[in-house]
Design a protein around this motif. Structure first.
Motif, PDB file in Angstrom:
ATOM      1  N   GLN A   1      -0.039   3.896   7.880  1.00 52.87           N
ATOM      2  CA  GLN A   1       1.166   3.380   7.240  1.00 52.87           C
ATOM      3  C   GLN A   1       1.135   3.659   5.742  1.00 52.87           C
ATOM      4  O   GLN A   1       2.143   4.053   5.139  1.00 52.87           O
ATOM      5  N   THR A   2      -0.044   3.480   5.147  1.00 52.62           N
ATOM      6  CA  THR A   2      -0.194   3.708   3.709  1.00 52.62           C
ATOM      7  C   THR A   2       0.058   5.163   3.352  1.00 52.62           C
ATOM      8  O   THR A   2       0.757   5.470   2.378  1.00 52.62           O
ATOM      9  N   ASP A   3      -0.504   6.079   4.163  1.00 57.21           N
ATOM     10  CA  ASP A   3      -0.320   7.500   3.894  1.00 57.21           C
ATOM     11  C   ASP A   3       1.158   7.885   3.961  1.00 57.21           C
ATOM     12  O   ASP A   3       1.666   8.628   3.114  1.00 57.21           O
ATOM     13  N   LEU A   4       1.854   7.401   4.990  1.00 53.25           N
ATOM     14  CA  LEU A   4       3.270   7.729   5.127  1.00 53.25           C
ATOM     15  C   LEU A   4       4.100   7.100   4.021  1.00 53.25           C
ATOM     16  O   LEU A   4       5.032   7.726   3.499  1.00 53.25           O
ATOM     17  N   ASN A   5       3.778   5.879   3.663  1.00 55.94           N
ATOM     18  CA  ASN A   5       4.500   5.248   2.558  1.00 55.94           C
ATOM     19  C   ASN A   5       4.349   6.052   1.273  1.00 55.94           C
ATOM     20  O   ASN A   5       5.310   6.219   0.502  1.00 55.94           O
TER      21      ASN A   5
END
Length: 289
Positions: free
Chosen positions: A273-277
């Motif tokens: 989720q962090t990478d995509l955000n």
């Protein structure tokens, strides 16, 4: 055309002047943003990817799925506009056959693509009719000429690509050369011959065509690399719907694992989720309309 869009389009025109570049194909804003983040100087759309994202078929004979199954022009233009408005690099639009047979319709389609922020676009000669898979060469040439006239009237930079699907429907290489050269003479800035995937065929096209050549890789995988294609003299390399098809293959595998086994190993290989955000965080130069 706004100044930022005009500058992007000018950069896109310059990419076609010399050398060889890879133009990957996106189907929505998210996929385009990821390709931009990877450092590509421009992005193209894929009509296949857009169609699949809408649950529709692509590049097929209409009798197999009915003309209503095809993504219509207004829907495609909305998607092109969405993508163009959310990336900072130039966008080239896959405009299929221009969404109509008449040259006037093709001209209107090109004008619409320009208006929603596209820096370039393909017009193909595939009809979707099994009895007549390609437009007659004279008509196909008139269609490219009409598109060029519309662009000249608008006065804005735009890379017009004349695509012949002759190889995909069983035509000869000689026919491809004749058609592609006719489209170039009618005003196309670049020729596109899908189905040319081996070194000998591509070398012949580079030698015989009177303008830059686009080839598509990734249809089934290919031994040729970008360096190989550059050495052959190819100007532009696209990947069509291959990235989208790869994504849907993973989706189908995950769905089957969930339905058939009730396990979750598909989740072992995912972006966080962090990478995509972080990937989708707007940058300071992000264009938004």
């Amino acid at each position: 055309m706004e100044s930022h869009s005009r500058e992007r389009a000018r950069r896109f025109v310059e990419l076609h002047r010399e050398g060889c570049f890879l133009l990957p194909n996106a189907w929505d804003v998210g996929s385009a943003r990821i390709l931009q983040e990877a450092g590509f100087p421009a992005v193209a759309t894929t009509s296949a990817g857009v169609a699949f994202s809408l649950g529709r078929p692509d590049h097929d004979y209409f009798a197999e799925h009915g003309p209503a199954g095809r993504v219509d022009r207004d829907t495609m233009m909305r998607r092109v506009g969405e993508i163009a408005g959310e990336i900072a690099v130039p966008l080239s639009a896959d405009l299929e056959d221009g969404y109509g047979e008449a040259p006037e319709v093709v001209a209107s389609t090109i004008s619409m693509a320009l208006a929603v922020g596209a820096a370039g676009g393909n017009i193909e000669d595939f009809t979707g009719d099994r009895a007549r898979p390609l437009y007659d060469q004279a008509l196909a040439t008139d269609r490219i000429q009409a598109a060029r006239a519309a662009l000249d009237a608008g006065g804005e930079p735009f890379v017009l690509v004349g695509r012949t699907d002759a190889l995909l429907v069983g035509g000869s290489l000689d026919e491809c050369v004749h058609r592609a050269n006719a489209y170039l003479a009618a005003g196309a800035d670049c020729a596109f011959v899908p189905g040319a995937g081996d070194a000998a065929t591509i070398a012949t096209l580079v030698r015989e065509l009177d303008g830059p050549l686009n080839v598509v890789m990734g249809l089934t995988g290919n031994a040729l690399s970008l360096d190989d294609l550059r050495a052959l003299g190819v100007r532009r390399v696209t990947v069509g719907g291959s990235i989208a098809r790869s994504m849907y293959r993973h989706l189908l595998s995950a769905a089957r694992e969930l339905a058939d086994q009730g396990t979750f190993s598909y989740a072992d290989d995912q972006l966080s989720q962090t990478d995509l955000n972080q990937l989708f965080q707007p940058g300071p130069d992000q264009t938004r309309h």
